[in-house]
Design a protein around this motif. Structure first.
Motif, PDB file in Angstrom:
ATOM      1  N   PHE A  56       5.133   1.235   2.448  1.00 38.99           N
ATOM      2  CA  PHE A  56       6.012   1.247   1.362  1.00 38.99           C
ATOM      3  C   PHE A  56       7.288   2.795   1.083  1.00 38.99           C
ATOM      4  CE2 PHE A  56       5.280   4.089  -2.496  1.00 38.99           C
ATOM      5  CZ  PHE A  56       5.629   2.729  -3.466  1.00 38.99           C
ATOM      6  N   ALA A  57       7.257   3.507   1.859  1.00 33.59           N
ATOM      7  CA  ALA A  57       8.310   4.459   2.290  1.00 33.59           C
ATOM      8  C   ALA A  57       9.818   4.006   2.917  1.00 33.59           C
ATOM      9  CB  ALA A  57       7.906   5.414   3.409  1.00 33.59           C
ATOM     10  N   ASP A  58       9.396   2.859   3.516  1.00 34.98           N
ATOM     11  CA  ASP A  58      10.598   2.689   3.882  1.00 34.98           C
ATOM     12  C   ASP A  58      11.179   1.751   3.309  1.00 34.98           C
ATOM     13  OD1 ASP A  58      10.307   3.367   6.769  1.00 34.98           O
ATOM     14  OD2 ASP A  58       9.468   1.353   6.823  1.00 34.98           O
ATOM     15  N   ASP A  79       0.778  -1.618   0.289  1.00 39.32           N
ATOM     16  CA  ASP A  79       0.151   0.557  -0.145  1.00 39.32           C
ATOM     17  C   ASP A  79       1.206   0.893   0.018  1.00 39.32           C
ATOM     18  OD1 ASP A  79      -2.061   1.700   0.051  1.00 39.32           O
ATOM     19  OD2 ASP A  79      -2.894   1.294   2.110  1.00 39.32           O
ATOM     20  N   LYS A  80       0.646   2.259  -0.917  1.00 35.16           N
ATOM     21  CA  LYS A  80       1.722   2.987  -1.424  1.00 35.16           C
ATOM     22  C   LYS A  80       1.484   4.124   0.144  1.00 35.16           C
ATOM     23  CE  LYS A  80       1.899   3.480  -6.115  1.00 35.16           C
ATOM     24  NZ  LYS A  80       1.261   4.312  -7.144  1.00 35.16           N
ATOM     25  N   SER A  81       0.385   4.086   0.561  1.00 36.30           N
ATOM     26  CA  SER A  81      -0.042   4.924   2.070  1.00 36.30           C
ATOM     27  C   SER A  81       0.734   4.365   3.188  1.00 36.30           C
ATOM     28  CB  SER A  81      -1.110   5.392   1.688  1.00 36.30           C
ATOM     29  OG  SER A  81      -2.483   4.070   2.378  1.00 36.30           O
ATOM     30  N   SER A  82       1.690   3.450   3.433  1.00 35.73           N
ATOM     31  CA  SER A  82       1.167   2.486   4.824  1.00 35.73           C
ATOM     32  C   SER A  82       3.104   3.001   4.062  1.00 35.73           C
ATOM     33  CB  SER A  82       1.540   1.511   4.177  1.00 35.73           C
ATOM     34  OG  SER A  82       2.456   0.584   3.623  1.00 35.73           O
TER      35      SER A  82
END
Length: 335
Positions: free
Chosen positions: A90-92, A84-87
């Motif tokens: 994803f940022a990690d 999920d791009k908002s999770s």
């Protein structure tokens, strides 16, 4: 001791009935270049073995060092589509991918710089060894490499100017092709005209490279570098550019054929190997480059004789051209 005013000795062997130098000068150069290896086999073979060993070690180190990072990058990238791009995960993943990418780029940059320096070092060694042999002098490997270290600044500066000229040509070609691609795409990229433009561009670069390659020879065998070496090369090559152009076309075509052939053979004999095929390609290209420098060294001396110049080595020390029947001087003899 040889007098500095002594004129270069001419080959006393009878001229070939085919007269290769009169019919096609570059064929005569191709005949002469292998003789340099045979006349001083110990020195030339030592340079060749050292070149292959260093290049192979560098390539293996590069493959071993970047393989874990590339594998890790591919593995993490495969999770992007299912995360999920908002999770936070994803940022990690994006952060981790950036780190891996920077590491790969950094390692590749170090490898390219190291390999470029190594290639220049052994190119200088090949040129100096060829010049030494052509002029009838024999150095030990240790003495030759010591001289290369001392004079490496000259070919390095010349090589830097040559790279700038290559970059300038590529930028000019890009500026010429981009408008055509924008205006006529996709027809331009598929047309016969685009193929003609590409062939003309490659041939013109081969023509320009004649002076650039000869300038590298000049910077090793004479006390000139940079713009001065390029100017001397332009002066020497007058009337002989076609020979240099034919050499460039021949070695270029041979390189393409070798790469294509090795890939075909490698895919069959070493299917799935990530080391053997790159090693074969790298060492084959290194050997072709070495032979081309030997041929250009012969062309350099032929041009000097054409212009009535003495056969001279760095530092103004002059030697005579070696004959097929003349034994080489020992390394402890002075000219």
């Amino acid at each position: 001791m040889m007098d500095s005013n002594t004129k270069p000795l001419k080959n006393s062997s009878p001229p070939s009935p085919l007269k290769f130098y009169e019919l096609l000068g570059f064929v005569g150069i191709l005949r002469e270049a292998p003789k340099l290896f045979l006349r001083n086999g110990k020195l030339m073979s030592s340079i060749t073995i050292l070149m292959i060993c260093f290049s192979s070690v560098l390539l293996l180190m590069n493959i071993i060092s970047i393989k874990p990072s590339i594998t890790d990058f591919i593995f993490k990238a495969s999770f992007l589509t299912v995360t999920d791009k908002s999770s936070p995960e994803f940022a990690d993943l994006i952060t981790s991918l950036k780190i891996d990418l920077r590491l790969v780029v950094g390692l590749e940059g170090i490898f390219i710089l190291t390999f470029s320096f190594t290639s220049l070092f052994f190119a200088t060694s090949s040129i100096l060894a060829s010049g030494v042999t052509y002029c009838g002098k024999n150095f030990s490997v240790k003495e030759l490499l010591s001289r290369v270290v001392k004079l490496l600044k000259r070919p390095f500066v010349t090589w830097f100017y040559i790279m700038l000229l290559h970059l300038g040509y590529c930028l000019f070609l890009t500026a010429f092709l981009v408008p055509l691609v924008v205006l006529f795409s996709p027809k331009f990229t598929l047309s016969g005209f685009s193929i003609i433009v590409l062939i003309v561009a490659v041939l013109f670069q081969a023509y320009l490279t004649v002076v650039w390659n000869l300038a590298l020879i000049v910077s090793v065998l004479e006390e000139k570098w940079g713009i001065e070496a390029l100017g001397k090369a332009e002066q020497l090559i007058k009337g002989s550019k076609l020979r240099g152009l034919f050499l460039n076309i021949l070695f270029g075509a041979f390189s393409v054929a070798v790469v294509y052939g090795l890939k075909k053979i490698g895919n069959i004999a070493f299917s799935g190997s990530q080391i053997v095929i790159p090693l074969l390609l790298l060492n084959s290209m290194s050997l072709i480059r070495m032979f081309s420098l030997m041929a250009y060294t012969v062309l350099y001396y032929e041009c000097k004789e054409t212009h009535g110049e003495e056969l001279e080595m760095q530092g103004g020390v002059e030697y005579s051209k070696v004959n097929a029947v003349t034994p080489l001087l020992s390394s402890d003899e002075e000219c």
